[in-house]
Enzyme design. Sequence first.
Site, PDB file in Angstrom:
ATOM      1  CB  SER A 125      -0.962  -0.403   1.149  1.00  0.00           C
ATOM      2  OG  SER A 125      -1.945   0.579   0.952  1.00  0.00           O
ATOM      3  CG  ASP A 182      -6.178  -1.720  -4.971  1.00  0.00           C
ATOM      4  OD1 ASP A 182      -4.858  -2.310  -4.315  1.00  0.00           O
ATOM      5  OD2 ASP A 182      -6.273  -0.510  -4.035  1.00  0.00           O
ATOM      6  CG  HIS A 212      -5.252  -2.251  -0.273  1.00  0.00           C
ATOM      7  ND1 HIS A 212      -4.797  -1.416  -1.011  1.00  0.00           N
ATOM      8  CD2 HIS A 212      -4.478  -2.149   0.610  1.00  0.00           C
ATOM      9  CE1 HIS A 212      -3.803  -1.319  -1.075  1.00  0.00           C
ATOM     10  NE2 HIS A 212      -3.740  -1.291  -0.014  1.00  0.00           N
TER      11      HIS A 212
END
Length: 301
Positions: A80, A176, A243
Amino acid sequence: MEKEIEFTGIMSDKPKENPDFFNWNRVKVRYCDGASFTGESENKQKGLFFRGQRIWQVAMEELMSKGMHLANQALLSGCSAGGLASIQHCDDFRALFATSTKVKCLSDAGLFLDALDVAGGRTLRSFFDGIVTLQGSGKNLPKTCTSRMGGTSCFFPQNVLSDIQTPAFILNSAYDAWQLQESLAPDKADPNGYWRECKHNHLNCTAEQIQFLQGFRDQMLNAVKGFSMPKQNGLFINSCFAHCQMENQDTWFAKNSPRIGNKGIAKAVGDWYFDRAEVKAIDCPYPCDNTCHNLQFRSRS
């Protein structure tokens, strides 16, 4: 922030969970600066001090002093915001080591796109612009990019990828989950809640919404087209609503982990890092992949 966390997935020290990297020295640098370790500004009047770039540099100096300079293999990875940091700092990381050291970078769920939201606005660009402006990040972003465009544009990986000289790997979902919730269909862009059920559970998406998400996937594949051409770079872009996949054991390396073709994520990353095979794995569009571990979220009341 937790005082102790379990190392799983790519961080695991168990060969059955992490066959290629289990016996490496592993360090997790906790992320707390808010700008992927790029900030350098202050507002003394308001008591604000942003020191992300200095935190990055001192963390690296500390690790090098503890023996990292002796490494014959090194991998900078992150998920991330950390995945974004691993792209922004990839060549800087390479420069720390001798030319004889094998150095590569892995970005997991860090391919944030400068995409239109469901209302036709640019929610994520506005958010990133606030970060870059507040924290003075522009001066610390890759000069190869900032010489051509503004700091906010260069905070987006799609504008930096083609300039990275160090071998790099992009691990990302084409759908995502964070970007769906916070960039494509945030509450502000969807005041009537048309996207609410879809973004919490992909099974509730209408055909029209899926078509919009296919357009997002097309943008992602277009963004990595130039990056994917050099043999040294790798890709694993699957069609899961996910994610971050490398530090979760069930997605990294397990019997039912996500696969593209006959290859899971851990095998793909290992093959790329150790030059066992070229890896350019791109999944077919949703809903073709039945190996996905799709994230589902509780709807807010």
